[in-house]
Design a protein around this motif. Sequence first.
Motif, PDB file in Angstrom:
ATOM      1  N   MET A 212      36.534  44.665  55.528  1.00  0.00           N
ATOM      2  CA  MET A 212      36.487  46.028  56.064  1.00  0.00           C
ATOM      3  C   MET A 212      35.073  46.583  55.901  1.00  0.00           C
ATOM      4  SD  MET A 212      38.886  47.502  52.983  1.00  0.00           S
ATOM      5  CE  MET A 212      39.478  48.911  53.878  1.00  0.00           C
ATOM      6  N   CYS A 236      49.970  51.340  58.037  1.00  0.00           N
ATOM      7  CA  CYS A 236      49.118  51.658  56.890  1.00  0.00           C
ATOM      8  C   CYS A 236      49.699  52.771  56.034  1.00  0.00           C
ATOM      9  CB  CYS A 236      47.718  52.010  57.375  1.00  0.00           C
ATOM     10  SG  CYS A 236      46.925  50.552  58.053  1.00  0.00           S
ATOM     11  N   GLU A 239      48.913  52.183  52.296  1.00  0.00           N
ATOM     12  CA  GLU A 239      47.496  52.363  51.935  1.00  0.00           C
ATOM     13  C   GLU A 239      47.094  53.841  51.976  1.00  0.00           C
ATOM     14  OE1 GLU A 239      44.985  50.205  50.990  1.00  0.00           O
ATOM     15  OE2 GLU A 239      46.635  48.808  50.703  1.00  0.00           O
ATOM     16  N   LEU A 240      47.632  54.548  52.950  1.00  0.00           N
ATOM     17  CA  LEU A 240      47.216  55.949  53.136  1.00  0.00           C
ATOM     18  C   LEU A 240      47.840  56.895  52.114  1.00  0.00           C
ATOM     19  CD1 LEU A 240      47.401  56.017  57.034  1.00  0.00           C
ATOM     20  CD2 LEU A 240      45.317  56.107  55.651  1.00  0.00           C
ATOM     21  N   CYS A 259      39.904  53.266  52.540  1.00  0.00           N
ATOM     22  CA  CYS A 259      39.803  53.563  53.970  1.00  0.00           C
ATOM     23  C   CYS A 259      38.642  54.515  54.262  1.00  0.00           C
ATOM     24  CB  CYS A 259      41.115  54.124  54.490  1.00  0.00           C
ATOM     25  SG  CYS A 259      42.531  53.087  54.078  1.00  0.00           S
ATOM     26  N   ILE A 262      38.059  57.957  56.619  1.00  0.00           N
ATOM     27  CA  ILE A 262      39.303  58.717  56.859  1.00  0.00           C
ATOM     28  C   ILE A 262      39.415  59.778  55.771  1.00  0.00           C
ATOM     29  CG2 ILE A 262      41.835  58.616  56.886  1.00  0.00           C
ATOM     30  CD1 ILE A 262      41.655  55.846  58.039  1.00  0.00           C
ATOM     31  N   LEU A 288      48.271  55.789  62.699  1.00  0.00           N
ATOM     32  CA  LEU A 288      48.088  54.776  61.652  1.00  0.00           C
ATOM     33  C   LEU A 288      49.302  54.648  60.742  1.00  0.00           C
ATOM     34  CD1 LEU A 288      44.376  55.281  60.541  1.00  0.00           C
ATOM     35  CD2 LEU A 288      45.421  53.161  61.362  1.00  0.00           C
ATOM     36  N   LEU A 292      49.283  49.907  63.812  1.00  0.00           N
ATOM     37  CA  LEU A 292      47.993  49.762  64.496  1.00  0.00           C
ATOM     38  C   LEU A 292      48.195  49.653  66.007  1.00  0.00           C
ATOM     39  CD1 LEU A 292      45.870  47.435  62.188  1.00  0.00           C
ATOM     40  CD2 LEU A 292      45.593  49.858  62.608  1.00  0.00           C
ATOM     41  N   PRO A 315      43.094  43.603  60.187  1.00  0.00           N
ATOM     42  CA  PRO A 315      43.611  44.899  60.663  1.00  0.00           C
ATOM     43  C   PRO A 315      42.574  46.008  60.501  1.00  0.00           C
ATOM     44  CG  PRO A 315      45.206  43.816  59.213  1.00  0.00           C
ATOM     45  CD  PRO A 315      43.971  42.976  59.168  1.00  0.00           C
ATOM     46  N   CYS A 316      41.836  45.977  59.384  1.00  0.00           N
ATOM     47  CA  CYS A 316      40.846  47.036  59.132  1.00  0.00           C
ATOM     48  C   CYS A 316      39.687  46.978  60.131  1.00  0.00           C
ATOM     49  CB  CYS A 316      40.318  46.945  57.702  1.00  0.00           C
ATOM     50  SG  CYS A 316      41.617  47.159  56.475  1.00  0.00           S
ATOM     51  N   CYS A 319      41.120  48.709  63.190  1.00  0.00           N
ATOM     52  CA  CYS A 319      41.218  50.141  62.875  1.00  0.00           C
ATOM     53  C   CYS A 319      39.836  50.803  62.909  1.00  0.00           C
ATOM     54  CB  CYS A 319      41.854  50.285  61.485  1.00  0.00           C
ATOM     55  SG  CYS A 319      41.819  51.925  60.778  1.00  0.00           S
ATOM     56  N   ARG A 323      38.299  53.607  65.467  1.00  0.00           N
ATOM     57  CA  ARG A 323      37.823  54.890  64.923  1.00  0.00           C
ATOM     58  C   ARG A 323      36.349  55.134  65.284  1.00  0.00           C
ATOM     59  NH1 ARG A 323      37.789  54.918  59.464  1.00  0.00           N
ATOM     60  NH2 ARG A 323      38.684  52.873  58.993  1.00  0.00           N
TER      61      ARG A 323
HETATM   62  S1  SF4 Z   1      43.719  49.372  58.774  1.00  0.00           S
HETATM   63 FE1  SF4 Z   1      42.627  51.336  58.569  1.00  0.00          FE
HETATM   64  S2  SF4 Z   1      44.051  52.740  57.562  1.00  0.00           S
HETATM   65 FE2  SF4 Z   1      44.814  50.625  57.288  1.00  0.00          FE
HETATM   66  S3  SF4 Z   1      44.005  49.954  55.310  1.00  0.00           S
HETATM   67 FE3  SF4 Z   1      42.530  49.294  56.866  1.00  0.00          FE
HETATM   68  S4  SF4 Z   1      41.025  50.957  57.031  1.00  0.00           S
HETATM   69 FE4  SF4 Z   1      42.835  51.773  55.945  1.00  0.00          FE
END
Ligand code: SF4
Length: 357
Positions: A212, A236, A239-240, A259, A262, A288, A292, A315-316, A319, A323
């Motif tokens: 990431m 997510c 994680e969020l 993240c 964000i 999110l 995704l 995935p990051c 994302c 963004r």
């Molecule tokens: S995909 Fe985006 S929201 Fe999900 S863990 Fe990664 S940076 Fe965070």
Amino acid sequence: MEVLRIRPPTSVGVLLSYKCTCECKHCMYACSPRWENRWISEEGLREVLEALAPSVVPASPRGWVGVNEGLHLTGGEPFLNYDLLLAGVKLAESLGYPSVFVETNCFWCVNDEVTRRRFKELREAGLEGVLISVNPFVVEYVPYERIKRAITVAEEVFGRENVLVYHEVYRELLDRLGVRGTLRVEEYIRRCCSLSLHALTLSFSPSILLPMGRLVYTLYELYERRPAKAFFRVSCLGELTRPWHVHVDCYYNYVPGYCAGISLGDARRLEEIVGGVDLGDRPVLAALVRSLGELYRLAVEGYGYTELRGGYISPCHLCLDIRMHLALEVGGFKELQPPEFYEALREVREAAVRRAR
Ligand code: SF4
Ligand code: SF4
């Protein structure tokens, strides 16, 4: 009203600034010397620490430090503003914070005397430990001898159990490679290859190096890439909303987990965030939380995002790339903060897109 429920944080890192002496290829927060010289104010830091203090838990056993407990002061490079760092440690001590440590790239450890003096002064102010960044990306900028000196002196001042070498795997490899001074990452890779394929695989393993941040544009050629749809089912929500190892930056953004870019709101008003983050006017966050795939559809159908031809390594990556488009080409998303984070990645992203053509 759809809201995101957040648990009060059990461990937190405060980014005193995004400014750093290095511009590491893997930096999650896109820090570099090119950021403006903006630091959290002492008064603002007090407000943040007062708000977060009640829920932060100590490492076990008590008196030790751990990556995912207590409070860490970080950046950017916190030793670039030593007076603020010292004030932050005193403040944390006065508020009774447990397991307080600082994270550093060791650029300032130019001799034993200055290293010992600062570590001792910080320890007397209440600092309990240090996290020392050890990896081939920092060593592009910081002579390895300074990092080794920091470890030796920190262990003497704080005790071995309170010095976190992050990451031990890299220390072993850098030692085995006999690195002296600074070293380009390309040369590190070459030397790893001549050591063993295992050394190279280990160095870039996603369990050690999170795919990431800046890495997704600087090092993506080293990873297998997949189309966007491979990640559509990822949600997510966890994680969020996780309470551990969250961050607050120098603009007071409450950053969930790792993240970067964000924001769940202003950390000085933690009660509003814990009370529930309104997703009604935060479409990126709302997507999110679901998946995704939702974010991708929002970006493509609503805002003209086009899939990267070269694919995505994680995935990051997907994302962050979406963004980037939303923050830089569209704008107006209050959950995408600070704007400087996205600007800081503009150049490397454009370079990566050119290479993928
Ligand atoms: S995909 Fe985006 S929201 Fe999900 S863990 Fe990664 S940076 Fe965070
Ligand atoms: S030293 Fe740390 S904060 Fe600075 S650029 Fe490297 S990873 Fe980022």
